[in-house]
Design a protein around this motif. Structure first.
Motif, PDB file in Angstrom:
ATOM      1  N   UNK A   1       0.837  -1.194   0.000  1.00 10.78           N
ATOM      2  CA  UNK A   1       0.000   0.000   0.000  1.00 10.78           C
ATOM      3  C   UNK A   1       0.874   1.246   0.000  1.00 10.78           C
ATOM      4  N   UNK A   2       0.774   2.062  -1.054  1.00 10.12           N
ATOM      5  CA  UNK A   2       1.614   3.258  -1.184  1.00 10.12           C
ATOM      6  C   UNK A   2       0.902   4.465  -0.563  1.00 10.12           C
TER       7      UNK A   2
ATOM      8  N   UNK B   1      -0.460   5.036  10.240  1.00 18.65           N
ATOM      9  CA  UNK B   1      -1.898   5.084  10.523  1.00 18.65           C
ATOM     10  C   UNK B   1      -2.627   3.931   9.829  1.00 18.65           C
ATOM     11  N   UNK B   2      -2.320   3.734   8.545  1.00 18.38           N
ATOM     12  CA  UNK B   2      -2.987   2.672   7.786  1.00 18.38           C
ATOM     13  C   UNK B   2      -2.685   1.293   8.381  1.00 18.38           C
TER      14      UNK B   2
ATOM     15  N   UNK C   1       2.008  -4.504   3.421  1.00 18.39           N
ATOM     16  CA  UNK C   1       3.070  -3.595   3.848  1.00 18.39           C
ATOM     17  C   UNK C   1       2.715  -2.202   3.332  1.00 18.39           C
ATOM     18  N   UNK C   2       2.541  -1.267   4.251  1.00 20.33           N
ATOM     19  CA  UNK C   2       2.294   0.129   3.873  1.00 20.33           C
ATOM     20  C   UNK C   2       3.626   0.872   3.854  1.00 20.33           C
TER      21      UNK C   2
ATOM     22  N   UNK D   1      -1.739  -4.134  -5.271  1.00 15.26           N
ATOM     23  CA  UNK D   1      -1.154  -2.829  -4.988  1.00 15.26           C
ATOM     24  C   UNK D   1      -2.294  -1.867  -4.673  1.00 15.26           C
ATOM     25  N   UNK D   2      -2.140  -1.135  -3.572  1.00 19.20           N
ATOM     26  CA  UNK D   2      -3.110  -0.103  -3.207  1.00 19.20           C
ATOM     27  C   UNK D   2      -2.471   1.266  -3.420  1.00 19.20           C
ATOM     28  N   UNK D   3      -3.065   2.082  -4.280  1.00 14.08           N
ATOM     29  CA  UNK D   3      -2.614   3.455  -4.492  1.00 14.08           C
ATOM     30  C   UNK D   3      -3.448   4.347  -3.567  1.00 14.08           C
ATOM     31  N   UNK D   4      -2.852   4.730  -2.449  1.00 13.05           N
ATOM     32  CA  UNK D   4      -3.596   5.427  -1.404  1.00 13.05           C
ATOM     33  C   UNK D   4      -3.229   6.904  -1.320  1.00 13.05           C
ATOM     34  N   UNK D   5      -2.432   7.377  -2.256  1.00 13.21           N
ATOM     35  CA  UNK D   5      -1.988   8.776  -2.265  1.00 13.21           C
ATOM     36  C   UNK D   5      -2.417   9.413  -3.575  1.00 13.21           C
TER      37      UNK D   5
END
Length: 940
Positions: free
Chosen positions: A430-431, A440-441, A481-482, A499-503
């Motif tokens: 997770x980015x 936090x995540x 893994x964040x 893959x998580x695009x969190x930004x």
């Protein structure tokens, strides 16, 4: 009612997935009967099934246990839909095979039925050669009634996919899994490694050509997982050096490299050895060493001990430890390999390998060549509680604060569970936007039962390695893994499946780096799931730039790509933007001027940030990053790249450099030739950087280092161009002369010599333009020789390019605008499809594609059928006239930029009518690719 029939195939503009998805949105009820369902295909249909369910559309699905291909995960996911009934035809119990592929959609007064070859798998729905027939007929039609009767009978024979069935089927699959895994691993070894893939063959061919023409160094740039080590082993097998040195930065890949070479060179009677902290096989013929150990022991070898040296992870070769080793050894050939040339801090890795790039394969091409796995990208509109519309995208603290919302965490998990992932265990990166956000995540995920960890640049390499090992372990509970950016590049985690695009995306480069973390092939993984949570910040459209995979874009082609679901992305890769995100991105693209100084400055400074905050002084900097901006746009704005940098940076030192008007004129002259459509002139100029003159035979030899062949007349034409033979009087007066041509020898002028021989800084800036031109050329044209005219199908050209590429020996500046221009037997037709006055609503209906094979064209108004030119056009084949067609959609899309034409290839006249002008129907020698045809004809 007549039965309507249509053949559905998978192509660049349409596929079975698209047909099923659109039908689900329109029908009243549906019935599927397919032999196989796996999650790679079902995942692509999740949103259409969900949307259909919201509309009250109910359905039935039959699948089977035939060949045990259908997976339990797919059955469990289908059972989560309240609107779908699921049954399974159990072939083991009934002792019958099951191979149906039918999709039935019920409407108010008709049925639409697809029958053919496509199961619900990503390949069957997207890329395989599949034939499916669409049949539309009334309810009472005999054919429809027969289909429905047959479906009902199979439904009655099938088993409800309840918990009891799932448990039994899962147990049976698990018994088989170990055998299947072993088979997949064997197939992977056999197919991917022992036989060179396309990338490896191209690299080997180019390395062979470079060596033939006396080059002793080369660099190969290819995405992680594309087989660079195997390529190098294949090349070594061809060259057969007596002594080989293979140097790596990270010791963990050293033994794998040695094993690869041993596998490919099993019967060569070669001794293989290691040079590490624990092993000192100094006398091994093929020695595999880590740089830390070699930098301490290299003087124990003679400088010419090794015939062939390979530097893996060559972006590290600019560091002092590597430099000592590189300067000491004098091999016959040196090969550098890297996925990330941009990581060479403060130095240019290209220079270390004499600017010889044998091959460059970036993400888009790696997907096309099937060197990496496909990805399924889902762009999901972020929750309303996260508002980024009024925040500076560089204000990390504020963005972090706004993203730390409990509802957002729940929303991310909800979507993560809905779309799921490939393989049994989720292995996810997770980015995040900051260290605080990552922590936090991780905390919030752990609270919700998802074992997670946050890692950042402050964590030790050992700690990172430990958590990567845990993530890859099937039995370890760690699933996410964040991180902020430590996994953007250079970290190899082959089994990553999510893959998580969190930004918020503020850079196509970073987006591609993050996406690339999960694309390495792995025996038990068939695709990567990418979830991107798209907010309402001002740069959302950058996602489209990154996904489009094309650095050289315009507003119109970008909008068409979005509207067609990025159909230009090859293979099984799937890109899906939800409706809100799509509309938001299209609106931003409409408002943006990609050629305005404001936009170019933003693009430049974003790139500078990624360049560690250092001013990117050289064009070559932009070739190091996949997804980097095209600096030719900066040149178009200021005539030279340094002029652009001096202006946006307000750099007085650079401005002082340009006070030398002659130097600036030389830079402008070279820069005006970019982007190159013919490499000859720049290869000649590169030679003249270090030599006084060059003959035609010498020039031919230099050019053949870069492309497969060259003809002597074209080299002579290049000499004449550099001598300014085809400039008009004004050009000759205002442009500096770099070379003089006499008796088939080209000599550099004093003007050129004074900068490349006496002034180091100015020399480097001139060399940079020349090297960049050659590198940029290879990205588009590779090493192919296209003959005369030197034209590549579907490449971009301006009208004046046709003069250069057809060896036109009159003033070139007459090739301007649009219309018909000729050079002997070569006729060049330059066509605008849309009228200039109103590019959105008005079409020039006289010039148009009739379909992908035929084009209608009107000659210039003065052309008569009886004239010599008229006869040559109407009877071109009999008169041996080549009609070359160049087309552009609009002359101008954005203010200040004239659009290029696309070369469609040659056409032949098959019919004609009228007089002054004559309307001509051309049959194209090459059917226009569907993707390009759509771009020309689609209105967005």
């Amino acid at each position: 009612m007549e039965i309507d029939k249509r053949l559905i195939t998978n192509s660049a503009t349409g596929n079975m997935l698209k047909e099923i998805a659109s039908s689900l949105q329109e029908c009243k009820q549906f019935y599927f009967s397919v032999a196989f369902i796996n999650f790679s295909g079902l995942q692509l249909l999740l949103d259409p099934l969900k949307q259909a369910g919201k509309k009250g559309v109910k359905g039935k699905i039959i699948t089977s246990t035939y060949l045990h291909f259908t997976d339990v995960k797919s059955l469990e996911k289908i059972n989560t839909f309240d609107t779908i009934d699921l049954k399974v035809f159990v072939t083991d119990e009934l002792d019958r095979g099951f191979h149906t592929k039918a999709y039935i959609f019920e409407y108010d007064d008709f049925y639409k039925i697809f029958i053919g070859s496509s199961n619900i798998t990503q390949s069957a729905l997207k890329s395989n050669v599949e034939w499916n027939v669409e049949i539309i007929s009334k309810h009472e039609d005999d054919f429809v009634q027969t289909i429905l009767k047959e479906y009902a009978e199979i439904w009655d024979l099938s088993t409800v996919a309840d918990a009891k069935f799932m448990t039994k089927y899962q147990e049976m699959l698990e018994k088989m899994e170990q055998v299947v895994t072993q088979q997949k691993q064997l197939v992977a070894q056999k197919d991917s490694y022992i036989i060179p893939n396309n990338m490896q063959r191209r690299a080997m061919d180019n390395l062979h050509r470079l060596r033939e023409y006396g080059e002793t160094k080369a660099l190969v740039i290819a995405a992680t997982g594309t087989g660079k080590t195997y390529m190098s082993a294949f090349d070594v097998k061809n060259v057969r050096p007596k002594r080989l040195l293979f140097l790596v930065h990270r010791e963990e890949i050293l033994r794998k490299a040695k094993e690869t070479f041993e596998l490919l060179l099993p019967n060569e009677k070669i001794t293989f050895g290691l040079l590490t902290g624990n092993a000192k096989d100094y006398n091994a013929e093929y020695l595999f060493a880590n740089i830390r150990t070699m930098s301490k022991h290299y003087e124990k070898f003679q400088s010419d001990t090794f015939d062939y040296i390979i530097y893996d992870e060559a972006h590290h070769a600019t560091s002092p430890s590597y430099q000592h080793v590189m300067e000491y050894f004098q091999p016959q050939f040196t090969l550098g390999m890297t996925a990330t040339p941009e990581r060479a801090d403060h130095h240019n890795v290209f220079d270390l390998f004499d600017n010889n790039v044998a091959l460059e394969v970036r993400l888009h091409e790696a997907l096309e060549e099937d060197l990496v796995i496909p990805f399924h990208y889902f762009g999901v509109t972020d929750i309303d509680e996260v508002d980024l519309s009024d925040v500076d995208i560089d204000n990390i603290a504020e963005i972090t604060k706004r993203l730390k919302v409990h509802e957002r965490v729940d929303f991310i998990i909800e979507n993560m569970e809905f779309y799921s992932h490939d393989t049994n265990k989720r292995k996810c990166i997770g980015f995040c936007v900051s260290r605080d956000h990552a922590q936090y995540m991780a905390e919030e995920f752990n609270k919700r039962g998802y074992t997670s960890i946050a890692l950042d640049g402050d964590d030790s390499i050992e700690k990172r390695a430990m958590y990567i090992t845990r993530l890859e372990d099937e039995n370890d509970p760690l699933t996410v893994i964040f991180t902020v950016d430590i996994f953007n590049e250079g970290v190899d985690i082959p089994s990553i499946n999510s893959v998580l695009m969190l930004r918020p995306t503020n850079s196509p480069i970073v987006f591609i780096q993050q996406l690339g973390r999960g694309l390495r092939k792995h025996p038990m993984k068939s695709y990567l799931t990418v979830l991107d949570f798209i907010g309402n910040h001002s740069k959302t459209f950058l996602i489209a730039l990154a996904l489009n995979g094309n650095r050289y874009y315009d507003k119109e082609s970008l909008k068409v790509a979005i509207a067609t679901g990025f159909a230009n992305i090859p293979g099984n890769t799937h890109i899906q933007l939800d409706e809100i995100s799509q509309e938001r991105i299209l609106a931003q693209i409409d408002q943006e001027n990609f050629n305005s100084m404001k936009y170019l400055k933003e693009e430049y400074f974003e790139f500078k940030k990624l360049n560690s905050g250092r001013t990117p002084l050289y064009l070559m900097n932009y070739l190091k990053y996949d997804g980097a901006p095209d600096p030719v746009k900066f040149i178009d704005k200021a005539k030279t790249y340094i002029g652009f940098v001096a202006k946006v940076e307000k750099d007085e030192q650079l401005k002082v450099l340009l006070y030398d008007e002659t130097f600036e004129a030389v830079l402008k002259e070279l820069s005006s030739m970019l982007p190159l459509k013919r490499i000859y002139e720049f290869v000649i100029l590169r030679y003249l950087l270090t030599h006084t003159s060059i003959s035609i035979p010498q020039a031919m030899q230099e050019i053949k280092k870069e492309i497969a062949d060259v003809d002597e007349d074209s080299v002579l034409h290049a000499f004449q161009c550099l001598n300014q033979d085809f400039y008009d009087h004004l050009q000759q007066k205002n442009k500096p002369k770099l070379c003089t041509h006499h008796n088939s020898v080209l000599t550099k002028t004093e003007t050129f010599a004074q900068f490349v021989e006496t002034d180091h800084e100015k020399s480097r800036l001139i060399a940079d333009v020349i090297h960049f031109g050659i590198f940029r050329y290879h990205k588009e044209f590779k090493n192919t020789y296209y003959g005369v005219p030197f034209l590549k199908l579907y490449e971009q050209y301006q009208m004046i390019d046709a003069a250069l590429l057809s060896n036109y020996r009159k003033i070139h500046s007459s090739f301007r605008g649009q219309g018909l221009l000729t050079n002997g037997k070569e006729y060049f037709l330059f066509v605008d499809l849309h009228k200039e006055e109103d590019i959105k609503d008005s079409i020039n209906y006289n010039d148009m594609f009739l379909d992908r094979k035929y084009f209608q064209w009107e000659t210039p108004n003065s052309t008569r059928q009886a004239s010599e030119r008229g006869k040559n056009i109407l009877f071109n084949q009999q008169n041996h006239i080549h009609l070359h067609l160049f087309v552009r959609k609009y002359k101008q899309i954005e203010k200040g930029k004239t659009e290029p034409f696309i070369y469609i290839g040659k056409g032949n006249t098959v019919s004609y009518q009228g007089e002054q002008p004559i309307q001509v129907k051309l049959e194209l020698e090459h059917e226009v690719p569907e993707r390009l045809y759509t771009e020309f004809t689609e209105r967005v």
